[in-house]
Design a protein around this motif. Structure first.
Motif, PDB file in Angstrom:
ATOM      1  N   ALA A  92       0.814  -1.214   0.000  1.00 48.89           N
ATOM      2  CA  ALA A  92       0.000   0.000   0.000  1.00 48.89           C
ATOM      3  C   ALA A  92       0.852   1.270   0.000  1.00 48.89           C
ATOM      4  CB  ALA A  92      -0.949  -0.013   1.202  1.00 48.89           C
ATOM      5  N   VAL A  93       1.747   1.396   0.972  1.00 49.68           N
ATOM      6  CA  VAL A  93       2.559   2.609   1.056  1.00 49.68           C
ATOM      7  C   VAL A  93       3.519   2.737  -0.134  1.00 49.68           C
ATOM      8  CG1 VAL A  93       4.349   3.754   2.418  1.00 49.68           C
ATOM      9  CG2 VAL A  93       2.275   2.950   3.524  1.00 49.68           C
ATOM     10  N   PRO A  94       4.206   1.643  -0.544  1.00 55.29           N
ATOM     11  CA  PRO A  94       5.045   1.780  -1.741  1.00 55.29           C
ATOM     12  C   PRO A  94       4.253   2.254  -2.958  1.00 55.29           C
ATOM     13  CG  PRO A  94       5.599  -0.236  -0.619  1.00 55.29           C
ATOM     14  CD  PRO A  94       4.424   0.342   0.109  1.00 55.29           C
ATOM     15  N   MET A  95       3.006   1.779  -3.114  1.00 49.63           N
ATOM     16  CA  MET A  95       2.231   2.226  -4.267  1.00 49.63           C
ATOM     17  C   MET A  95       1.858   3.690  -4.152  1.00 49.63           C
ATOM     18  SD  MET A  95      -0.167  -0.886  -5.475  1.00 49.63           S
ATOM     19  CE  MET A  95      -1.358   0.084  -6.329  1.00 49.63           C
ATOM     20  N   GLY A  96       1.473   4.107  -2.956  1.00 52.68           N
ATOM     21  CA  GLY A  96       1.164   5.517  -2.736  1.00 52.68           C
ATOM     22  C   GLY A  96       2.359   6.392  -3.044  1.00 52.68           C
ATOM     23  N   ALA A  97       3.517   5.989  -2.509  1.00 51.88           N
ATOM     24  CA  ALA A  97       4.721   6.806  -2.683  1.00 51.88           C
ATOM     25  C   ALA A  97       5.120   6.856  -4.148  1.00 51.88           C
ATOM     26  CB  ALA A  97       5.867   6.249  -1.837  1.00 51.88           C
ATOM     27  N   SER A  98       5.057   5.705  -4.853  1.00 46.83           N
ATOM     28  CA  SER A  98       5.512   5.731  -6.240  1.00 46.83           C
ATOM     29  C   SER A  98       4.507   6.465  -7.121  1.00 46.83           C
ATOM     30  CB  SER A  98       5.796   4.315  -6.750  1.00 46.83           C
ATOM     31  OG  SER A  98       4.712   3.481  -6.473  1.00 46.83           O
ATOM     32  N   ALA A  99       3.215   6.393  -6.775  1.00 44.26           N
ATOM     33  CA  ALA A  99       2.231   7.160  -7.537  1.00 44.26           C
ATOM     34  C   ALA A  99       2.518   8.653  -7.397  1.00 44.26           C
ATOM     35  CB  ALA A  99       0.823   6.842  -7.047  1.00 44.26           C
ATOM     36  N   MET A 100       2.848   9.057  -6.173  1.00 40.32           N
ATOM     37  CA  MET A 100       3.231  10.455  -5.931  1.00 40.32           C
ATOM     38  C   MET A 100       4.461  10.828  -6.758  1.00 40.32           C
ATOM     39  SD  MET A 100       2.656  13.189  -4.308  1.00 40.32           S
ATOM     40  CE  MET A 100       2.237  13.580  -2.647  1.00 40.32           C
ATOM     41  N   MET A 101       5.414   9.881  -6.842  1.00 40.85           N
ATOM     42  CA  MET A 101       6.609  10.150  -7.642  1.00 40.85           C
ATOM     43  C   MET A 101       6.256  10.353  -9.106  1.00 40.85           C
ATOM     44  SD  MET A 101       9.331   7.453  -6.042  1.00 40.85           S
ATOM     45  CE  MET A 101      10.585   7.632  -7.307  1.00 40.85           C
ATOM     46  N   VAL A 102       5.374   9.498  -9.625  1.00 41.69           N
ATOM     47  CA  VAL A 102       5.004   9.620 -11.040  1.00 41.69           C
ATOM     48  C   VAL A 102       4.368  10.985 -11.291  1.00 41.69           C
ATOM     49  CG1 VAL A 102       3.517   8.719 -12.856  1.00 41.69           C
ATOM     50  CG2 VAL A 102       4.689   7.144 -11.328  1.00 41.69           C
ATOM     51  N   ILE A 103       3.420  11.372 -10.432  1.00 41.43           N
ATOM     52  CA  ILE A 103       2.717  12.641 -10.636  1.00 41.43           C
ATOM     53  C   ILE A 103       3.690  13.818 -10.568  1.00 41.43           C
ATOM     54  CG2 ILE A 103       0.961  14.195  -9.690  1.00 41.43           C
ATOM     55  CD1 ILE A 103      -0.442  11.623  -8.622  1.00 41.43           C
ATOM     56  N   SER A 104       4.505  13.848  -9.504  1.00 42.26           N
ATOM     57  CA  SER A 104       5.385  15.016  -9.341  1.00 42.26           C
ATOM     58  C   SER A 104       6.477  15.036 -10.408  1.00 42.26           C
ATOM     59  CB  SER A 104       5.974  15.053  -7.928  1.00 42.26           C
ATOM     60  OG  SER A 104       6.527  13.822  -7.589  1.00 42.26           O
ATOM     61  N   ALA A 105       6.966  13.842 -10.798  1.00 42.30           N
ATOM     62  CA  ALA A 105       7.992  13.824 -11.847  1.00 42.30           C
ATOM     63  C   ALA A 105       7.406  14.340 -13.162  1.00 42.30           C
ATOM     64  CB  ALA A 105       8.546  12.412 -12.017  1.00 42.30           C
ATOM     65  N   CYS A 106       6.130  13.997 -13.443  1.00 42.19           N
ATOM     66  CA  CYS A 106       5.506  14.495 -14.671  1.00 42.19           C
ATOM     67  C   CYS A 106       5.376  16.015 -14.637  1.00 42.19           C
ATOM     68  CB  CYS A 106       4.118  13.871 -14.855  1.00 42.19           C
ATOM     69  SG  CYS A 106       4.195  12.165 -15.377  1.00 42.19           S
ATOM     70  N   ILE A 107       4.973  16.546 -13.481  1.00 42.89           N
ATOM     71  CA  ILE A 107       4.848  18.010 -13.371  1.00 42.89           C
ATOM     72  C   ILE A 107       6.206  18.670 -13.580  1.00 42.89           C
ATOM     73  CG2 ILE A 107       4.268  19.922 -11.827  1.00 42.89           C
ATOM     74  CD1 ILE A 107       2.219  18.075 -10.505  1.00 42.89           C
ATOM     75  N   ALA A 108       7.231  18.121 -12.901  1.00 38.76           N
ATOM     76  CA  ALA A 108       8.568  18.704 -13.025  1.00 38.76           C
ATOM     77  C   ALA A 108       9.044  18.631 -14.476  1.00 38.76           C
ATOM     78  CB  ALA A 108       9.550  17.982 -12.110  1.00 38.76           C
ATOM     79  N   PHE A 109       8.707  17.520 -15.154  1.00 38.32           N
ATOM     80  CA  PHE A 109       9.136  17.362 -16.548  1.00 38.32           C
ATOM     81  C   PHE A 109       8.453  18.385 -17.454  1.00 38.32           C
ATOM     82  CE2 PHE A 109       8.482  15.111 -20.688  1.00 38.32           C
ATOM     83  CZ  PHE A 109       9.788  15.256 -21.132  1.00 38.32           C
ATOM     84  N   THR A 110       7.129  18.570 -17.262  1.00 35.53           N
ATOM     85  CA  THR A 110       6.437  19.551 -18.107  1.00 35.53           C
ATOM     86  C   THR A 110       6.949  20.967 -17.829  1.00 35.53           C
ATOM     87  OG1 THR A 110       4.660  19.464 -16.492  1.00 35.53           O
ATOM     88  CG2 THR A 110       4.292  18.308 -18.546  1.00 35.53           C
ATOM     89  N   GLN A 111       7.361  21.211 -16.578  1.00 33.11           N
ATOM     90  CA  GLN A 111       7.935  22.531 -16.279  1.00 33.11           C
ATOM     91  C   GLN A 111       9.191  22.775 -17.116  1.00 33.11           C
ATOM     92  OE1 GLN A 111       8.397  22.523 -12.043  1.00 33.11           O
ATOM     93  NE2 GLN A 111       6.334  23.283 -11.669  1.00 33.11           N
ATOM     94  N   THR A 112      10.036  21.721 -17.243  1.00 32.60           N
ATOM     95  CA  THR A 112      11.271  21.922 -18.009  1.00 32.60           C
ATOM     96  C   THR A 112      10.958  22.160 -19.481  1.00 32.60           C
ATOM     97  OG1 THR A 112      11.553  19.589 -18.546  1.00 32.60           O
ATOM     98  CG2 THR A 112      12.565  20.355 -16.503  1.00 32.60           C
ATOM     99  N   LEU A 113       9.829  21.642 -19.957  1.00 29.55           N
ATOM    100  CA  LEU A 113       9.491  21.844 -21.366  1.00 29.55           C
ATOM    101  C   LEU A 113       9.229  23.309 -21.663  1.00 29.55           C
ATOM    102  CD1 LEU A 113       7.152  18.801 -22.107  1.00 29.55           C
ATOM    103  CD2 LEU A 113       9.544  19.094 -22.720  1.00 29.55           C
ATOM    104  N   LYS A 114       8.723  24.011 -20.630  1.00 28.87           N
ATOM    105  CA  LYS A 114       8.383  25.422 -20.842  1.00 28.87           C
ATOM    106  C   LYS A 114       9.595  26.337 -20.712  1.00 28.87           C
ATOM    107  CE  LYS A 114       3.804  24.698 -18.878  1.00 28.87           C
ATOM    108  NZ  LYS A 114       3.316  24.632 -17.499  1.00 28.87           N
TER     109      LYS A 114
END
Lengths: 329, 499, 169
Positions: free
Chosen positions: C43-65
């Motif tokens: 449960a916790v590993p899935m929560g943490a990795s889901a958070m990683m996916v979301i935040s990494a995507c946001i950080a990645f789109t920021q670099t695109l701009k």
């Protein structure tokens, strides 16, 4: 037989190289558990006595991890020259059925099995039962409401519960803890109601009136808590599993030369006999065993049979004990 | 009167006095060297002091404990390698101070604040031990869970640039903390069948890599840059400064002593929580946090030394260790023929005041040893980088190996070092990773315990949460912590309220 | 939210790799126990990795701009020669540590890196390497009894001989 021949060969090969005056350098003692744990404490208090007999230093190193499997594998990867000792607890006896490793103590030479812990059931002071029978009746009347602490599947608590549940069906809520110390703390704070623990860990709290003893998971009473009844009074059929309990022992790799084994056996037997070591074991509520040679092997085999089959029957073994020719107790 | 006698036992005996001094001195260095931990030193002393009188052994061990917790700040300030996890928060603002040429002042200030924290811890231990230990054991799994979540809200404070990057780092840390055999079910998590991963990734290895190695690699960019001259005129902080920061150090010390007394948490979490609290409550720091704010140095240093006294509270009164070091102390007392448990103070009434006296003495030695030799240490930072960096690398490798005598920890240290190098380069904060690792187990285990206790019934979980006053307070603290990070608070309300 | 307006060379790639890494971890976390239970080990590993996916995507789109830093070169600003050299050296050192043993591997590592980075004479580098190694050996091996990898050096035998000489004297 094959093992015997192999060890004889290894012994011959090594004894030709100045093995007569074992030990001629420092010995490394690999402790399976971390600093401050009960295995660590026991080993650090027996080692100074053994050092005196051996006339060499034992450098104690903690190699915790993998429920002791890392240390066990480490020692088995070293030369069988008697300069690397495994100082461990009962855990390897379950490795095979739990699928944690493919070695256990039957693949090593026991130097000394020093002491055994006596399991017991304790309950928080507000629990509405005082004896084993009352506890069973209460749980049957209130299914699911009693919270029992555990130390993970394969841990002592789970085996004791499996032992009891092999005789009576109990519907309890199991709450896992990271060791019996934290679980006993939680018991005092009311987070759990019942905990199977070793006598040594609980005895001071019981004497201080901070928790109450339900029963000893043994076939006889104990002088430390004479008023507590053994579990066989309520469930006599558990007799076949007992005496049972976690132990501490020193082991060397299979194939270690006989003179080294003899010298080490003598040293640790002396250590286990030392007055202050015996006193320490008594205050911690452990029974002194001081077993070596065949009696040690017999004890280890019985422990392995009982735990492996209980775990298997309770349904959380990865492999059947039959695969490893472990006889039913 | 009897209490005073026991209290002064180690003060009046030259032998005990000398052993406490020796212990404190050694402790400072054990604490300062990454990879050597107080837990390790105290367990080695168990065999070493086997045949000694119990009082002598205890003096040495208490000295090492007090000195060691303080010592972790040394390398954190000078090299950005926290000597122990409890000094992580110290590095956040201590190292920037050293980079500004103020290493001497930072060490001086951290020493004085550690000693103040130490004294607060001891006073609370002496006056309120039974009350606090009874309070500490009533913490339920759900309260520990709330505490862990409260700690994780720190991610916001630790990420200076993009919040997304901070959240990523924090989540990575939590994930790293779950690697290994699950302690509750023995299920393998992210082990890929490798036995060496069963015990997880060691937090100290990750810490040495993320802080020390990645910083050393970054310093290579500036090999030719002029060395920062250290100002060493002022070491003992001015009285006005101590007075100014006294309320903050008291606040941090109380956080430290309570977190230290909880059986499931220790000085590392205490220091991080105090840092967060300081950042929240400081109205206008002279220098922003993370760039050498003195408040950011004071809070963790006061808190982690106050946690020492805190850790002794449940140990002496109930025989329950307050942290890893007091767990070893319990083993040592057994070996010396005592029964450390709830009856200890009944059977050995002198033990309590003797320990309090010892701790006080060790704390005074921290002040003495801490304020001497700072000049030499500050010079360390002036050492040419071409010499320093190879030595830092060697020390990091040896330190990582020493944690568990295992080469695997060296690999993790290096992996985190290289990851940390790129994270810093691209403005991902590394602090939240370590925060996540430290809090991961606390959160994971207690979340599951809390759910299992209710047999998976979430409604019951929340009903119990809101019916327990303690859980309500912690829950409110989390809401407040999150609220104070929203723009509504930082941009609109805070400037109006604290003009 | 972001105070950073420009990106460094390689930042986009790094952020993208973090997204891929996070998705891999989310998949591994799912394999632990799936969506079975809120209290399951996964449960916790899935929560943490889901958070990683979301935040990494946001950080990645920021670099695109973000526009790139002007004149930024990867091997000059991000991974200069000397950093790559040091990373390589320390990895080689860690590999050799078990084979050659602590003493020889560390001596080689210190000598080579000190000589390269400080650009002093060979004798000076060797001297400093020996002295600092001796201090570390005394602290870790002799005082704290941490048995460092012995490799090809029969350390325990040597120590036994030395201590015997000591006792005889």
């Amino acid at each position: 037989m094959k093992k015997l021949i192999l060890s004889a060969f290894a012994g011959l090969a090594l004894s030709s190289m100045a093995m007569a005056d074992y030990p001629n350098k420092d010995i490394q003692g690999i402790i399976q558990w971390g600093a401050g744990g009960s295995t660590d404490t026991v080993m650090r208090s027996v080692a100074p006595h053994a050092e005196k007999v051996l006339g060499a230093d034992i450098i104690l190193t903690n190699r915790p991890g993998g429920v002791g499997a890392i240390a066990t594998k480490f020692v088995n990867a070293k030369k069988a020259d008697g300069y690397t000792l495994l100082m461990g607890a009962e855990n390897p006896q379950m490795y095979k059925v739990l699928g944690l490793a493919d070695i256990d103590y039957s693949d090593m030479i026991p130097i000394n099995v020093m002491a055994r812990g006596i399991p017991m059931l304790v309950a928080q002071n507000d629990a509405p039962f005082n004896t084993m029978q009352e506890m069973i009746d209460y749980i049957k009347a209130n299914p699911g409401t009693v919270k029992v602490g555990s130390t993970g599947q394969g841990g002592l608590a789970s085996i004791v519960m499996a032992m009891i549940e092999s005789e009576v069906d109990l519907d309890v809520t199991t709450v896992p803890y990271n060791g019996d110390g934290p679980a006993l703390t939680a018991l005092q704070g009311g987070a759990i109601d019942v905990m199977p623990a070793v006598l040594g860990a609980a005895v001071q709290h019981i004497k201080a009136g901070r928790m109450k003893a339900i029963t000893l998971v043994d076939n006889q009473q104990n002088a430390v808590l004479p008023e507590v009844a053994p579990i066989t009074e309520t469930l006599p059929s558990l007799e076949k599993y007992l005496p049972y309990g976690p132990f501490f022992g020193v082991f060397v790799k299979q194939g270690t030369p006989d003179d080294a084994v003899a010298k080490l056996t003598e040293a640790f037997a002396t250590g286990a006999e030392a007055e202050d070591f015996k006193a320490l074991m008594e205050t911690r509520g452990y029974g002194i065993m001081n077993l070596s040679g065949q009696p040690a092997v017999d004890f280890l085999d019985n422990y392995r049979s009982v735990s492996s089959w209980l775990v298997h029957d309770a349904g959380f073994a990865k492999h059947s004990p039959e695969e490893f020719n472990i006889p039913r107790p | 009167m009897e209490a005073l006698n026991y209290f002064a036992l180690s003060w009046l005996s030259p032998e005990l006095l000398a052993l406490t001094a020796l212990g404190t001195f050694l402790g400072i260095y054990v604490g300062a060297i990454p990879g050597l931990s107080v837990t390790m030193a105290v367990s080695i002393l168990i065999s070493f002091t086997f045949s000694w009188d119990v009082n002598n052994a205890l003096c040495l061990m208490v000295g090492i404990f007090m000195g060691g917790v303080y010592g972790g700040s040394r390398t954190a300030i000078l090299l950005n390698i926290p000597g122990a996890p409890s000094a992580i928060a110290t590095a956040l603002d201590g190292y920037p101070l050293a980079k500004k040429g103020l290493a001497g002042e930072a060490i001086g200030l951290s020493t004085v604040m550690s000693v103040i924290g130490g004294f607060v811890g001891i006073i609370v231990l002496a006056l309120a031990a039974p009350t606090i230990s009874e309070f500490a054991i009533t913490f339920q799994p759900r309260d520990y869970l709330l505490l862990a979540i409260l700690g994780l809200t720190l991610v916001g404070s630790l990420s200076s640039g993009s919040l997304a990057k901070g959240l990523f780092a924090g989540a990575l840390g939590v994930l790293v903390g779950t690697v290994g055999l699950d302690p509750l079910t023995a299920e393998e998590r992210f082990t890929f069948g490798v036995i060496e991963l069963w015990d997880g990734i060691n937090v100290i290895a990750a810490m040495i890599g993320l802080f020390g190695v990645s910083e050393a690699l970054h310093q290579l960019h500036h090999l030719d840059k002029a060395i920062i001259k250290q100002k060493i005129t002022r070491i003992i902080p001015p009285w006005a400064d101590i007075r100014k920061y006294f309320p903050l150090s008291l606040q941090s010390s109380f956080i430290g002593v309570i977190i230290g007394a909880l059986p499931g948490t220790g000085g590392d979490i205490a220091a991080l929580m105090a840092y967060d609290q300081a950042k929240r409550s400081t109205k206008k720091p002279d220098v922003p946090f993370g760039h050498g704010a003195k408040e950011g140095l004071i809070a963790p240093e006061a808190a982690n030394n106050a946690a020492v006294g805190g850790a002794f509270i449940p140990m002496l009164t109930l025989g329950i260790p307050g942290d890893a070091v007091t767990a070893v102390f319990i083993g040592a007392l057994f070996i010396h023929g005592l029964n450390p448990g709830p009856l200890l103070l009944v059977e050995q009434p002198h033990m309590f005041w003797f320990t309090v006296g010892n701790l006080t003495l060790a704390n005074i030695f921290v002040l003495i040893f801490g304020l001497t030799g700072i000049r030499i240490f500050s010079k360390l930072v002036e050492c040419p980088k071409g010499v320093m960096i190879p030595l830092i690398m060697l020390l990091s490798v040896v330190g990582a190996y020493a944690i568990n005598n295992s080469v695997i920890d060296i690999w993790w240290m290096l992996a985190f070092g290289i990851l940390g190098y790129f994270m810093r380069l691209y403005n991902y904060p590394v602090g939240p990773v370590i925060l996540g690792v430290i809090l991961s187990k606390l959160m994971d285990e207690n979340w599951r315990r809390a759910i299992l206790s209710e047999r998976g019934d979430m409604g019951q979980f929340f009903a119990n949460l809101f019916s327990s006053p303690l859980s309500c307070v912690l829950f409110a603290a989390i809401v407040l912590a999150l609220f104070t990070q929203t723009p509504l608070w930082t941009k609109t309300l805070k400037p109006r309220l604290f003009r | 939210m972001s105070s950073q307006t420009t990106r460094y060379p390689g930042e986009r790639l790094f952020s993208f790799l973090l997204v891929v890494f996070s998705i891999f971890l989310l998949w591994r976390a799912y394999l632990i126990s799936g969506f079975s239970d809120l209290s399951s080990p996964g449960a916790v590993p899935m929560g943490a990795s889901a958070m990683m996916v979301i935040s990494a995507c946001i950080a990645f789109t920021q670099t695109l701009k973000q526009p790139p830093v002007e004149g930024g070169r990867f091997f000059y600003h991000c991974l200069p020669m000397v950093v790559g050299f040091m990373m390589a050296m320390v990895i080689i050192y860690a590999v050799l540590l078990e084979q050659l043993g602590f003493i020889i591997a560390s001596l080689l590592f210190l000598f080579i890196t000190l000589r390269t980075l400080s650009q002093r004479s060979a004798l000076w580098s060797l001297g400093l390497a020996v002295i600092s190694l001796a201090i570390i050996y005394i602290i870790f091996r002799l005082i704290f009894q941490i048995v460092l990898p012995e490799g090809v050096v029969p350390e325990r035998e040597i120590l036994a001989v030395v201590s015997r000489l000591w006792e005889d004297a």
